[in-house]
Write a protein that holds these residues in place. Structure first.
Motif, PDB file in Angstrom:
ATOM      1  N   VAL A  31       6.500 -17.140  50.121  1.00 41.08           N
ATOM      2  CA  VAL A  31       5.101 -16.501  48.885  1.00 41.08           C
ATOM      3  C   VAL A  31       5.550 -17.200  47.622  1.00 41.08           C
ATOM      4  O   VAL A  31       4.984 -17.640  47.183  1.00 41.08           O
ATOM      5  N   LEU A  32       6.444 -17.850  47.727  1.00 43.17           N
ATOM      6  CA  LEU A  32       6.190 -18.777  46.521  1.00 43.17           C
ATOM      7  C   LEU A  32       5.217 -19.993  47.413  1.00 43.17           C
ATOM      8  O   LEU A  32       4.968 -20.802  46.378  1.00 43.17           O
ATOM      9  N   GLY A  33       5.140 -20.549  48.617  1.00 42.06           N
ATOM     10  CA  GLY A  33       4.542 -21.630  48.389  1.00 42.06           C
ATOM     11  C   GLY A  33       3.060 -21.100  47.956  1.00 42.06           C
ATOM     12  O   GLY A  33       2.239 -21.991  47.782  1.00 42.06           O
ATOM     13  N   LYS A  34       2.394 -19.572  48.482  1.00 45.70           N
ATOM     14  CA  LYS A  34       0.763 -19.810  48.147  1.00 45.70           C
ATOM     15  C   LYS A  34       0.898 -19.311  46.819  1.00 45.70           C
ATOM     16  O   LYS A  34      -0.074 -19.490  46.286  1.00 45.70           O
ATOM     17  N   ARG A  35       2.117 -19.381  45.877  1.00 44.53           N
ATOM     18  CA  ARG A  35       2.352 -19.376  44.163  1.00 44.53           C
ATOM     19  C   ARG A  35       2.227 -20.686  44.301  1.00 44.53           C
ATOM     20  O   ARG A  35       0.601 -21.140  43.190  1.00 44.53           O
ATOM     21  N   PHE A  36       2.590 -21.862  44.438  1.00 42.78           N
ATOM     22  CA  PHE A  36       2.619 -23.255  43.841  1.00 42.78           C
ATOM     23  C   PHE A  36       0.516 -23.329  44.435  1.00 42.78           C
ATOM     24  O   PHE A  36       0.481 -24.000  43.851  1.00 42.78           O
ATOM     25  N   ASP A  37       0.309 -23.217  45.260  1.00 47.07           N
ATOM     26  CA  ASP A  37      -1.366 -23.461  45.804  1.00 47.07           C
ATOM     27  C   ASP A  37      -1.957 -22.445  44.795  1.00 47.07           C
ATOM     28  O   ASP A  37      -2.466 -23.595  44.467  1.00 47.07           O
ATOM     29  N   GLU A  38      -1.712 -21.529  44.160  1.00 48.36           N
ATOM     30  CA  GLU A  38      -2.046 -20.963  42.688  1.00 48.36           C
ATOM     31  C   GLU A  38      -2.254 -21.894  41.539  1.00 48.36           C
ATOM     32  O   GLU A  38      -3.341 -22.844  41.089  1.00 48.36           O
ATOM     33  N   LEU A  39      -0.888 -22.820  41.706  1.00 50.62           N
ATOM     34  CA  LEU A  39      -0.776 -23.604  40.178  1.00 50.62           C
ATOM     35  C   LEU A  39      -1.613 -24.999  40.308  1.00 50.62           C
ATOM     36  O   LEU A  39      -2.390 -25.378  40.108  1.00 50.62           O
ATOM     37  N   ALA A  40      -1.096 -25.292  41.859  1.00 50.92           N
ATOM     38  CA  ALA A  40      -1.690 -26.280  42.204  1.00 50.92           C
ATOM     39  C   ALA A  40      -3.567 -26.493  41.839  1.00 50.92           C
ATOM     40  O   ALA A  40      -3.925 -27.141  41.282  1.00 50.92           O
ATOM     41  N   ALA A  41      -3.750 -25.495  42.411  1.00 49.61           N
ATOM     42  CA  ALA A  41      -6.108 -25.455  42.546  1.00 49.61           C
ATOM     43  C   ALA A  41      -6.268 -25.590  41.234  1.00 49.61           C
ATOM     44  O   ALA A  41      -6.986 -25.935  40.706  1.00 49.61           O
ATOM     45  N   ALA A  42      -5.368 -24.861  40.108  1.00 53.88           N
ATOM     46  CA  ALA A  42      -5.830 -24.854  38.639  1.00 53.88           C
ATOM     47  C   ALA A  42      -5.935 -26.446  38.300  1.00 53.88           C
ATOM     48  O   ALA A  42      -6.389 -26.395  37.428  1.00 53.88           O
ATOM     49  N   SER A  43      -4.900 -27.332  38.847  1.00 56.13           N
ATOM     50  CA  SER A  43      -5.179 -28.373  38.321  1.00 56.13           C
ATOM     51  C   SER A  43      -5.482 -29.638  39.092  1.00 56.13           C
ATOM     52  O   SER A  43      -5.798 -30.675  39.403  1.00 56.13           O
ATOM     53  N   GLY A  44      -6.507 -29.688  39.990  1.00 54.52           N
ATOM     54  CA  GLY A  44      -7.824 -29.555  40.811  1.00 54.52           C
ATOM     55  C   GLY A  44      -7.391 -29.662  42.327  1.00 54.52           C
ATOM     56  O   GLY A  44      -7.969 -30.661  42.880  1.00 54.52           O
ATOM     57  N   ALA A  45      -5.739 -29.179  42.498  1.00 57.49           N
ATOM     58  CA  ALA A  45      -5.621 -29.472  44.074  1.00 57.49           C
ATOM     59  C   ALA A  45      -6.583 -28.796  45.108  1.00 57.49           C
ATOM     60  O   ALA A  45      -6.938 -27.890  44.947  1.00 57.49           O
ATOM     61  N   SER A  46      -6.603 -29.608  46.044  1.00 59.28           N
ATOM     62  CA  SER A  46      -7.343 -28.123  47.590  1.00 59.28           C
ATOM     63  C   SER A  46      -6.476 -28.450  48.518  1.00 59.28           C
ATOM     64  O   SER A  46      -5.664 -29.305  48.860  1.00 59.28           O
ATOM     65  N   GLY A  47      -6.518 -27.492  49.618  1.00 63.65           N
ATOM     66  CA  GLY A  47      -5.311 -27.325  50.556  1.00 63.65           C
ATOM     67  C   GLY A  47      -4.103 -26.955  50.176  1.00 63.65           C
ATOM     68  O   GLY A  47      -3.904 -26.235  49.066  1.00 63.65           O
ATOM     69  N   ARG A  48      -3.129 -26.843  51.184  1.00 61.83           N
ATOM     70  CA  ARG A  48      -1.740 -25.918  51.686  1.00 61.83           C
ATOM     71  C   ARG A  48      -0.973 -26.652  51.085  1.00 61.83           C
ATOM     72  O   ARG A  48      -1.075 -28.157  51.438  1.00 61.83           O
ATOM     73  N   LEU A  49      -0.265 -27.045  50.751  1.00 62.78           N
ATOM     74  CA  LEU A  49       0.970 -27.868  50.670  1.00 62.78           C
ATOM     75  C   LEU A  49       1.697 -28.082  51.183  1.00 62.78           C
ATOM     76  O   LEU A  49       2.625 -29.186  51.816  1.00 62.78           O
ATOM     77  N   ASP A  58      -0.736 -34.253  35.574  1.00 66.48           N
ATOM     78  CA  ASP A  58      -0.975 -35.465  34.776  1.00 66.48           C
ATOM     79  C   ASP A  58      -2.394 -36.908  35.367  1.00 66.48           C
ATOM     80  O   ASP A  58      -2.818 -37.456  34.782  1.00 66.48           O
ATOM     81  N   GLN A  59      -2.695 -35.868  36.689  1.00 62.93           N
ATOM     82  CA  GLN A  59      -4.150 -36.338  36.514  1.00 62.93           C
ATOM     83  C   GLN A  59      -4.040 -37.377  37.699  1.00 62.93           C
ATOM     84  O   GLN A  59      -4.984 -38.213  37.278  1.00 62.93           O
ATOM     85  N   GLU A  60      -3.096 -37.649  37.713  1.00 67.28           N
ATOM     86  CA  GLU A  60      -2.606 -39.192  38.717  1.00 67.28           C
ATOM     87  C   GLU A  60      -4.053 -39.212  39.909  1.00 67.28           C
ATOM     88  O   GLU A  60      -4.284 -39.021  41.064  1.00 67.28           O
ATOM     89  N   GLU A  61      -4.298 -40.758  39.734  1.00 63.66           N
ATOM     90  CA  GLU A  61      -5.484 -40.767  41.284  1.00 63.66           C
ATOM     91  C   GLU A  61      -5.355 -40.869  42.305  1.00 63.66           C
ATOM     92  O   GLU A  61      -6.058 -40.225  42.609  1.00 63.66           O
ATOM     93  N   HIS A  62      -4.149 -41.099  42.396  1.00 63.23           N
ATOM     94  CA  HIS A  62      -3.393 -40.851  43.819  1.00 63.23           C
ATOM     95  C   HIS A  62      -3.769 -39.478  44.948  1.00 63.23           C
ATOM     96  O   HIS A  62      -3.362 -39.079  45.865  1.00 63.23           O
ATOM     97  N   THR A  63      -3.400 -38.455  43.962  1.00 64.12           N
ATOM     98  CA  THR A  63      -3.318 -36.982  44.166  1.00 64.12           C
ATOM     99  C   THR A  63      -4.290 -36.761  45.298  1.00 64.12           C
ATOM    100  O   THR A  63      -3.769 -36.390  46.197  1.00 64.12           O
ATOM    101  N   PRO A  64      -5.701 -36.774  45.594  1.00 63.14           N
ATOM    102  CA  PRO A  64      -6.104 -36.276  45.763  1.00 63.14           C
ATOM    103  C   PRO A  64      -6.449 -37.075  48.147  1.00 63.14           C
ATOM    104  O   PRO A  64      -6.736 -36.742  48.834  1.00 63.14           O
ATOM    105  N   ARG A  65      -5.518 -38.065  47.564  1.00 62.93           N
ATOM    106  CA  ARG A  65      -5.737 -39.163  48.970  1.00 62.93           C
ATOM    107  C   ARG A  65      -4.492 -38.328  50.175  1.00 62.93           C
ATOM    108  O   ARG A  65      -4.236 -39.067  50.757  1.00 62.93           O
TER     109      ARG A  65
END
Length: 537
Positions: free
Chosen positions: A203-221, A154-161
């Motif tokens: 293994v699932l953590g890596k998959r999550f990070d790949e999905l999250a990166a496509a939505s603009g997240a940086s770093g590891r869950l 949803d591109q909520e503005e708080h997520t980068p922080r």
């Protein structure tokens, strides 16, 4: 359970700082339980609170969390002094438990970024479906991972922080100890657990990070999530600041050992001695859920079944229903008001016991009445929102017995649908242990649950103490493990806590089983009316 000590022994236990404190943040009550060295409850306290529905979000304020914590503890201190003539100043150990899952996101300064989104919210459907497909396992709507990924989508503005995510139990634990950790049972509601490592699935953590990166997240869950600990491990000590927060009067001293903070599902397993494989329990409150400890994996994905963990890290199949006994309690409140209007005011316990007794006179199938307790959305039946309903046909029999039996059946209906799936997976148990306030009236809800699940249902003498007692037992287990590190939780519970416990078991009554089956068939058919009500109102 151990024999209750003499009054002098209880007083000496409290005065010497050997007693153990457990606190659980439930959906409608914050409860505190003080137990002795034999796991007997010495004192208790509670604070009533309610979630708020603000801008279509179920939430509690963090100010209410602290106020409720302090009130429950203050009541416990006063209760201990009233009962035993001594006010606790030190505890040997403390445990914190709370409603599982949800979304608490903080920045680097420890400031909450958005209001607490509780387990009751069902706004994460897109994220839940995407993660389930990517992981090959059910990711429930209420899990923290689903909330976080939905915020990214949803591109909520708080997520980068976001600097860290936690649960309510983890938040309170950190306030009191300064440590950002979670018990593995509670952590399993944030992100899937690898039972081989006892921590988040890499293994699932890596998959999550790949999905999250496509939505603009940086770093590891995993950098955002709390450290995972198993029952019995060291989770810190009560700090000076934590002691002052717990008790602003300054009576409580710092230094108590802490067990890992847990979710209410884990404490329910402990409170019913249901942590070993092929044991199961039902916990009924604002929500209702069943936990079955598995011997092996399920054969396929079921969106009605969550895969979580015991406080010791063993895999558990969980049927979690968002809606439990709240609607039943609301109706009991109406009848209480009616009694008062007639000049025959009764306390809530008397109202409940009278209405439950009437339910025994109802028809086995509820007389043609249906009750839907859906105050909020219900993922098990695919409903995004709730509309409480009572339905009947023109030829149904509307009387007090049928109305109350129907409402109690309604508490168990969605749960029984999920349990039917576990039956098909050969993951059923021979007996279910139950706890929660609905079972306090002997011989009613327990009997109807036995009919709903078609298995014997046991209620133990400790069931009324609930999760606050359960987390206190886990805190006592933490002390025992300091002396005996290899001590297994299931053995500790069986040999030291429940060895002499009184347990009352009810067998399914064939007439009730047949009647409930007829009720449930009509209940499933009537779900289309519930869906129409959500659309129309």
């Amino acid at each position: 359970m151990a024999v209750v000590p003499t009054e002098n022994a209880a007083r000496d236990c409290i005065a010497a700082g050997r007693a153990v404190l457990g606190i659980e943040f439930g959906s409608t009550n914050i409860k505190a339980s003080l137990i002795g060295t034999g796991h007997e409850q010495l004192a208790s306290g509670s604070h009533a609170w309610e979630n708020q529905y603000i801008e279509r979000t179920w939430t509690y304020s963090l100010e209410a969390v602290v106020t409720g914590l302090q009130d429950a503890v203050a009541e416990l201190l006063a209760d201990a002094e009233s009962r035993h003539g001594v006010r606790p100043a030190k505890f040997a150990a403390i445990g914190i438990s709370a409603m599982m899952h949800g979304y608490l996101a903080f920045d680097l300064a420890g400031e909450l970024l958005v209001p607490f989104r509780t387990w009751r919210n069902t706004s994460t459907g897109q994220a839940s479906a995407a993660l389930a497909e990517a992981f090959g396992m059910n990711i429930p709507l209420r899990w923290s991972a689903a909330h976080y990924y939905q915020a990214l989508l949803d591109q909520e503005e708080h997520t980068p922080r976001i600097a860290h995510l936690t649960t309510l139990a983890g938040y309170v634990h950190q306030l009191l100890t300064g440590r950002r950790v979670l018990g593995v049972g509670d952590a399993s509601g944030m992100f899937p657990i690898d039972s081989a490592t006892g921590s988040y699935d890499a293994v699932l953590g890596k998959r999550f990070d790949e999905l999250a990166a496509a939505s603009g997240a940086s770093g590891r869950l995993f950098d955002l999530l709390p450290e995972v600990l198993s029952a019995g491990q060291d989770a810190g000590r009560l700090s000076f600041a934590g002691a002052r927060l717990l008790d602003p009067s300054g009576t409580i001293q710092p230094g108590a050992a802490f067990c890992p903070p847990e979710g209410d599902a884990g404490t329910g397993m402990v409170a019913t001695n249901s942590t070993a494989p092929r044991t199961g329990n039902v916990s009924a409150g604002t929500s209702i859920f069943a936990m079955v400890v598995l011997e092996g994996p399920l054969s396929s994905l079921h969106h009605e079944i969550d895969l979580v963990a015991t406080p010791a890290g063993d895999p558990v199949a969980m049927v979690h229903c968002n809606n439990g006994a709240s609607e039943l309690a609301a109706w009991a409140g109406v009848f209480g008001e009616f009694a008062a209007a007639l000049g025959s005011a009764a306390d809530p316990d008397q109202v409940f016991s009278t209405l439950f007794a009437a339910a025994l006179d109802g028809s086995p199938d509820g007389g043609g009445l249906l009750a839907y307790n859906y105050l909020s959305g219900e993922p098990v039946t695919g409903l995004a929102e709730g509309r409480p309903l009572v339905l009947r046909t023109p030829d149904s029999t509307l009387n007090l017995g049928n109305l109350m039996r129907t409402h109690i059946y309604g508490v168990f209906a969605t749960l029984s649908l999920g349990m039917q799936i576990l039956d098909g997976e050969n993951a059923a148990v021979e007996k279910m242990y139950a706890h929660g306030g609905i079972f306090r009236t002997a011989g009613v809800a327990q009997r109807f649950l036995a009919a709903a699940l078609d298995v014997p249902v046991a209620v133990g003498s400790s069931a009324g103490h609930g999760g606050a007692w359960g987390i206190a037992v886990l805190a006592a287990y933490r002390l025992a493990c300091a002396e005996q590190p290899q001590l297994e939780l299931s053995g500790y519970l069986a040999d030291r806590v429940f060895a002499d416990a009184a347990v009352h078991t009810v067998q399914p009554d064939p007439s009730d089983v047949a009647g409930y089956a007829a009720y449930l068939g009509a209940y499933v058919d009537g779900l289309s009316v519930e869906r129409a009500a959500i659309h129309a109102i």
